[in-house]
Design an enzyme around this catalytic site. Structure first.
Site, mmCIF file in Angstrom:
data_model
loop_
_atom_site.group_PDB
_atom_site.id
_atom_site.type_symbol
_atom_site.label_atom_id
_atom_site.label_comp_id
_atom_site.label_asym_id
_atom_site.label_seq_id
_atom_site.Cartn_x
_atom_site.Cartn_y
_atom_site.Cartn_z
ATOM 1 N N GLU A 289 0.621 -1.184 -0.009
ATOM 2 C CA GLU A 289 -0.014 -0.014 -0.057
ATOM 3 C C GLU A 289 0.841 1.251 0.055
ATOM 4 O O GLU A 289 0.527 2.209 -0.711
ATOM 5 C CB GLU A 289 -0.773 0.054 1.251
ATOM 6 N N CYS B 158 -2.662 -3.069 7.435
ATOM 7 C CA CYS B 158 -2.056 -2.769 8.942
ATOM 8 C C CYS B 158 -2.326 -1.304 9.372
ATOM 9 O O CYS B 158 -2.827 -0.479 8.593
ATOM 10 C CB CYS B 158 -0.763 -3.395 9.161
ATOM 11 N N CYS C 119 -0.400 1.194 7.330
ATOM 12 C CA CYS C 119 -1.001 1.442 6.119
ATOM 13 C C CYS C 119 -2.259 2.289 6.099
ATOM 14 O O CYS C 119 -2.781 3.006 5.167
ATOM 15 C CB CYS C 119 -1.197 0.290 5.152
#
Length: 142
Positions: A48, A76, A79
């Site tokens: 990402e 996560c 990101c």
């Protein structure tokens, strides 16, 4: 999502956790990214982040207003934070991540009152293929 999955396969081929991402604006692919922390010696080199960085350069703006991010695994916390700061309009992700995800699991970044921007979120697109790619990758390393 097919292109994000192709990026994930490229990541796996180079020994990285198979996660891929694509930024799209107005139906046009702006950038792609794949996991690369080991290869780049950079713990922030998630798919990402790589796709967002590349899209910002391509569009000449740190704000990716109107952009969509397609990614093969639930982002996560790092990101998800980058998605917020980039002002991504829509997030599409394939597989959920109960261990490290921060959208529907864990920190649930977009649900906090302090979250400056909340993208539309669509989960489960390409889930089966993404989950199998991840299972196979980790099974081969055990």
């Amino acid at each position: 999502m097919a292109l994000a999955l192709a990026q994930a396969r490229e990541a796996a081929d180079s020994g990285e956790v198979p996660i891929g991402a694509v930024v799209v604006k107005d139906g046009r692919i702006v950038s792609v990214g794949r996991n690369g922390p080991r290869e780049r010696h950079d713990p922030t080199s998630h798919a990402e982040i790589e796709a967002i960085r590349s899209a910002a350069r391509a569009l000449g703006n740190e704000r990716l207003d109107g952009c969509e991010l397609w990614v093969t695994l639930e982002p996560c916390a790092m990101c998800a934070g980058a998605i917020v700061h980039a002002r991504i309009a829509r997030l599409y992700y394939a597989a959920s991540d109960a261990k490290g995800g921060a959208v529907e699991h864990g920190a649930r970044v977009f649900e906090h009152d302090q979250c400056l921007h909340k993208p539309e979120v669509y989960a489960g697109i390409g889930e089966k293929e993404s989950a199998e790619l991840l299972r196979r990758f980790f099974r081969e390393r055990r």
